[in-house]
Design a protein around this motif. Structure first.
Motif, PDB file in Angstrom:
ATOM      1  N   LEU A 117      -2.602   5.507   9.397  1.00  0.00           N
ATOM      2  CA  LEU A 117      -2.672   4.898   8.065  1.00  0.00           C
ATOM      3  C   LEU A 117      -1.598   3.828   7.890  1.00  0.00           C
ATOM      4  O   LEU A 117      -1.855   2.757   7.324  1.00  0.00           O
ATOM      5  CB  LEU A 117      -2.538   5.976   6.991  1.00  0.00           C
ATOM      6  CG  LEU A 117      -3.728   6.943   6.869  1.00  0.00           C
ATOM      7  CD1 LEU A 117      -3.413   8.062   5.881  1.00  0.00           C
ATOM      8  CD2 LEU A 117      -4.990   6.194   6.442  1.00  0.00           C
ATOM      9  N   GLU A 118      -0.403   4.072   8.405  1.00  0.00           N
ATOM     10  CA  GLU A 118       0.668   3.078   8.309  1.00  0.00           C
ATOM     11  C   GLU A 118       0.359   1.865   9.181  1.00  0.00           C
ATOM     12  O   GLU A 118       0.675   0.723   8.815  1.00  0.00           O
ATOM     13  CB  GLU A 118       2.002   3.711   8.723  1.00  0.00           C
ATOM     14  CG  GLU A 118       2.530   4.717   7.707  1.00  0.00           C
ATOM     15  CD  GLU A 118       3.850   5.345   8.125  1.00  0.00           C
ATOM     16  OE1 GLU A 118       4.275   5.106   9.289  1.00  0.00           O
ATOM     17  OE2 GLU A 118       4.458   6.061   7.302  1.00  0.00           O
ATOM     18  N   SER A 119      -0.281   2.096  10.327  1.00  0.00           N
ATOM     19  CA  SER A 119      -0.634   0.997  11.230  1.00  0.00           C
ATOM     20  C   SER A 119      -1.763   0.146  10.657  1.00  0.00           C
ATOM     21  O   SER A 119      -1.797  -1.076  10.870  1.00  0.00           O
ATOM     22  CB  SER A 119      -1.042   1.548  12.598  1.00  0.00           C
ATOM     23  OG  SER A 119       0.038   2.236  13.204  1.00  0.00           O
ATOM     24  N   GLU A 121      -2.082  -0.447   7.541  1.00  0.00           N
ATOM     25  CA  GLU A 121      -1.367  -1.282   6.573  1.00  0.00           C
ATOM     26  C   GLU A 121      -0.683  -2.446   7.278  1.00  0.00           C
ATOM     27  O   GLU A 121      -0.694  -3.587   6.798  1.00  0.00           O
ATOM     28  CB  GLU A 121      -0.338  -0.431   5.823  1.00  0.00           C
ATOM     29  CG  GLU A 121       0.442  -1.196   4.765  1.00  0.00           C
ATOM     30  CD  GLU A 121       1.472  -0.318   4.060  1.00  0.00           C
ATOM     31  OE1 GLU A 121       2.403  -0.886   3.450  1.00  0.00           O
ATOM     32  OE2 GLU A 121       1.349   0.915   4.138  1.00  0.00           O
ATOM     33  N   TRP A 122      -0.071  -2.168   8.444  1.00  0.00           N
ATOM     34  CA  TRP A 122       0.571  -3.214   9.251  1.00  0.00           C
ATOM     35  C   TRP A 122      -0.426  -4.299   9.649  1.00  0.00           C
ATOM     36  O   TRP A 122      -0.109  -5.493   9.611  1.00  0.00           O
ATOM     37  CB  TRP A 122       1.171  -2.583  10.509  1.00  0.00           C
ATOM     38  CG  TRP A 122       1.575  -3.593  11.561  1.00  0.00           C
ATOM     39  CD1 TRP A 122       2.767  -4.245  11.653  1.00  0.00           C
ATOM     40  CD2 TRP A 122       0.767  -4.075  12.641  1.00  0.00           C
ATOM     41  NE1 TRP A 122       2.749  -5.112  12.726  1.00  0.00           N
ATOM     42  CE2 TRP A 122       1.532  -5.015  13.354  1.00  0.00           C
ATOM     43  CE3 TRP A 122      -0.530  -3.796  13.080  1.00  0.00           C
ATOM     44  CZ2 TRP A 122       1.057  -5.695  14.478  1.00  0.00           C
ATOM     45  CZ3 TRP A 122      -1.018  -4.466  14.202  1.00  0.00           C
ATOM     46  CH2 TRP A 122      -0.233  -5.400  14.886  1.00  0.00           C
ATOM     47  N   LYS A 125      -1.155  -6.642   6.653  1.00  0.00           N
ATOM     48  CA  LYS A 125      -0.003  -7.046   5.842  1.00  0.00           C
ATOM     49  C   LYS A 125       0.181  -8.570   5.857  1.00  0.00           C
ATOM     50  O   LYS A 125       0.301  -9.188   6.904  1.00  0.00           O
ATOM     51  CB  LYS A 125       1.254  -6.369   6.369  1.00  0.00           C
ATOM     52  CG  LYS A 125       2.529  -6.717   5.588  1.00  0.00           C
ATOM     53  CD  LYS A 125       3.725  -6.027   6.219  1.00  0.00           C
ATOM     54  CE  LYS A 125       5.012  -6.373   5.485  1.00  0.00           C
ATOM     55  NZ  LYS A 125       6.191  -5.740   6.147  1.00  0.00           N
ATOM     56  N   ASP A 174     -10.930   5.629   2.820  1.00  0.00           N
ATOM     57  CA  ASP A 174      -9.525   5.300   3.063  1.00  0.00           C
ATOM     58  C   ASP A 174      -9.391   4.110   4.005  1.00  0.00           C
ATOM     59  O   ASP A 174      -8.494   3.276   3.837  1.00  0.00           O
ATOM     60  CB  ASP A 174      -8.789   6.511   3.638  1.00  0.00           C
ATOM     61  CG  ASP A 174      -8.743   7.674   2.661  1.00  0.00           C
ATOM     62  OD1 ASP A 174      -8.754   7.419   1.441  1.00  0.00           O
ATOM     63  OD2 ASP A 174      -8.693   8.831   3.109  1.00  0.00           O
ATOM     64  N   SER A 177     -10.320   0.935   1.917  1.00  0.00           N
ATOM     65  CA  SER A 177      -9.268   0.500   0.994  1.00  0.00           C
ATOM     66  C   SER A 177      -8.045  -0.033   1.736  1.00  0.00           C
ATOM     67  O   SER A 177      -7.328  -0.898   1.227  1.00  0.00           O
ATOM     68  CB  SER A 177      -8.856   1.654   0.064  1.00  0.00           C
ATOM     69  OG  SER A 177      -8.344   2.747   0.796  1.00  0.00           O
ATOM     70  N   ALA A 178      -7.817   0.473   2.963  1.00  0.00           N
ATOM     71  CA  ALA A 178      -6.629   0.062   3.720  1.00  0.00           C
ATOM     72  C   ALA A 178      -6.790  -1.309   4.362  1.00  0.00           C
ATOM     73  O   ALA A 178      -5.856  -2.129   4.323  1.00  0.00           O
ATOM     74  CB  ALA A 178      -6.307   1.099   4.794  1.00  0.00           C
ATOM     75  N   ILE A 179      -7.964  -1.609   4.949  1.00  0.00           N
ATOM     76  CA  ILE A 179      -8.071  -2.860   5.703  1.00  0.00           C
ATOM     77  C   ILE A 179      -9.197  -3.795   5.256  1.00  0.00           C
ATOM     78  O   ILE A 179      -9.316  -4.904   5.784  1.00  0.00           O
ATOM     79  CB  ILE A 179      -8.221  -2.597   7.224  1.00  0.00           C
ATOM     80  CG1 ILE A 179      -9.459  -1.725   7.526  1.00  0.00           C
ATOM     81  CG2 ILE A 179      -6.958  -1.974   7.781  1.00  0.00           C
ATOM     82  CD1 ILE A 179      -9.712  -1.527   9.012  1.00  0.00           C
ATOM     83  N   PRO A 182      -7.685  -5.669   1.216  1.00  0.00           N
ATOM     84  CA  PRO A 182      -6.644  -6.717   1.220  1.00  0.00           C
ATOM     85  C   PRO A 182      -7.069  -8.043   1.848  1.00  0.00           C
ATOM     86  O   PRO A 182      -6.285  -9.004   1.809  1.00  0.00           O
ATOM     87  CB  PRO A 182      -5.517  -6.085   2.056  1.00  0.00           C
ATOM     88  CG  PRO A 182      -5.833  -4.630   2.130  1.00  0.00           C
ATOM     89  CD  PRO A 182      -7.320  -4.553   2.112  1.00  0.00           C
TER      90      PRO A 182
END
Length: 331
Positions: A117-119, A121-122, A125, A174, A177-179, A182
């Motif tokens: 999940l953090e990756s 976001e990376w 970003k 999920d 929404s994460a990738i 944005p």
């Protein structure tokens, strides 16, 4: 004489090591010399500055082996092949490719649910017009009941992190929404997911029906959920339909284990320049059908198992519909 030769050889190795340290290219300084991440890793570089934005081409590659009864044998081969393809054929730089596998030593590079999940976001970003992003996953995928009421078939698709037995799966909502959310206007994201039940794992609003040559509506049935981007284009290439399984097989090489879709995608994109999305989809379907027709087993049970594993139909979904036989696939 032999001792002299040995001493000369040792001296040469020492000189090489000194040169590498001076130039900053000491490959043995890494805790894991077999790591698929360039040092420092993209995560370390990104974390060092809040102003750091994704490069023009940026990729997140994830391969999960798992353990015991859930173990997969081809996922690391898949990630290595995809990484090499992106670098040698698509112009991606090593320092802009983040790789998560369960063979990495650094804790933040293990494909746990938290790290994935953090990756994600990376990956997106600071994305801006002109960026080309790639999300690749090779591992298990599972379907489960839709608890949010935003799936037309009542089923949600998931990918399984290495710790899914304790932390749970990562649901399509999920990932979307994460990738997908944005993505700014002018940004293109390609998701390549080689997993079972992966047809709509990005929850994109349009799914291509190859048999009828048209896009089908996959938007939320009640309009309560957001599945669209912020103007950018997301395209997902999935190993199979939502109700199918994907093959981890030696059928194409007879030696190494690979995900069938990953192997074929790289094979055809290397072989044919300027492939359209539709051309690639047709070629992958044709090769999978040939393998199914040609494989013969003396025992009926083996034949049934292999047919179930290889009778998969790769699928395309997108945030915006387009002519799949006119648009060229460029990563």
């Amino acid at each position: 004489m032999n001792s002299v030769v040995t001493e000369i050889g040792a001296s040469k190795k020492l000189i090489v090591k000194v040169k590498e340290k001076i130039s900053g290219n000491d490959l043995t300084s890494s805790k894991n010399p077999d790591s698929l991440n360039k040092k420092p890793s993209p995560l370390e570089i990104s974390g060092s500055s809040s102003k750091t934005r994704p490069a023009g081409k940026r990729a997140l590659l994830i391969g999960v082996i798992y353990k015991s009864e859930h173990k997969l044998k081809g996922t690391i081969n898949d990630v290595k092949s995809m990484r090499e393809f992106l670098i040698l054929n698509c112009g991606f730089k090593e320092e802009n490719i983040l790789v998560l596998t369960d063979q990495e030593i650094e804790p933040e590079l293990i494909p746990t649910k938290k790290n994935i999940l953090e990756s994600l976001e990376w990956l997106v970003k600071g994305c801006q017009a002109g960026d080309s992003l790639v999300f690749y996953f090779s591992g298990h995928g599972v379907s489960q009941p839709d608890f949010d009421g935003d799936e037309r078939d009542g089923i949600s698709e998931t990918i399984c992190p290495v710790d899914f037995m304790t932390e749970g799966m990562i649901v399509d909502n999920d990932i979307n929404s994460a990738i997908v959310w944005p993505l700014k206007n002018g940004v293109t994201l390609h998701a390549i997911v080689d997993a079972c039940h992966s047809g709509t794992v990005l929850d994109l609003e349009h799914v291509y029906n190859r048999q009828e040559n048209k896009w089908e509506d996959n938007s939320p049935p009640y309009g309560n959920a957001r599945k669209h981007s912020d103007g950018g284009l997301a395209i997902s290439l999935s190993a199979c339909l939502d109700n199918q399984v994907a093959a981890d097989t030696t059928a194409f090489t007879e030696k190494t284990m690979n995900g069938a879709m990953t192997y074929l995608l790289i094979k055809f994109m290397k072989k044919y320049q300027g492939l359209t999305y539709g051309d690639l989809l047709d070629l992958m379907h044709e090769d999978l059908e040939k393998v199914n027709e040609s494989r013969c087993f003396s025992r009926k049970i083996f034949k049934k198992i292999m047919k179930r594993m290889l009778l998969q139909k790769p699928q395309i979904s997108a945030s915006k519909p387009f002519d799949v036989y006119k648009e060229h696939l460029i990563l």
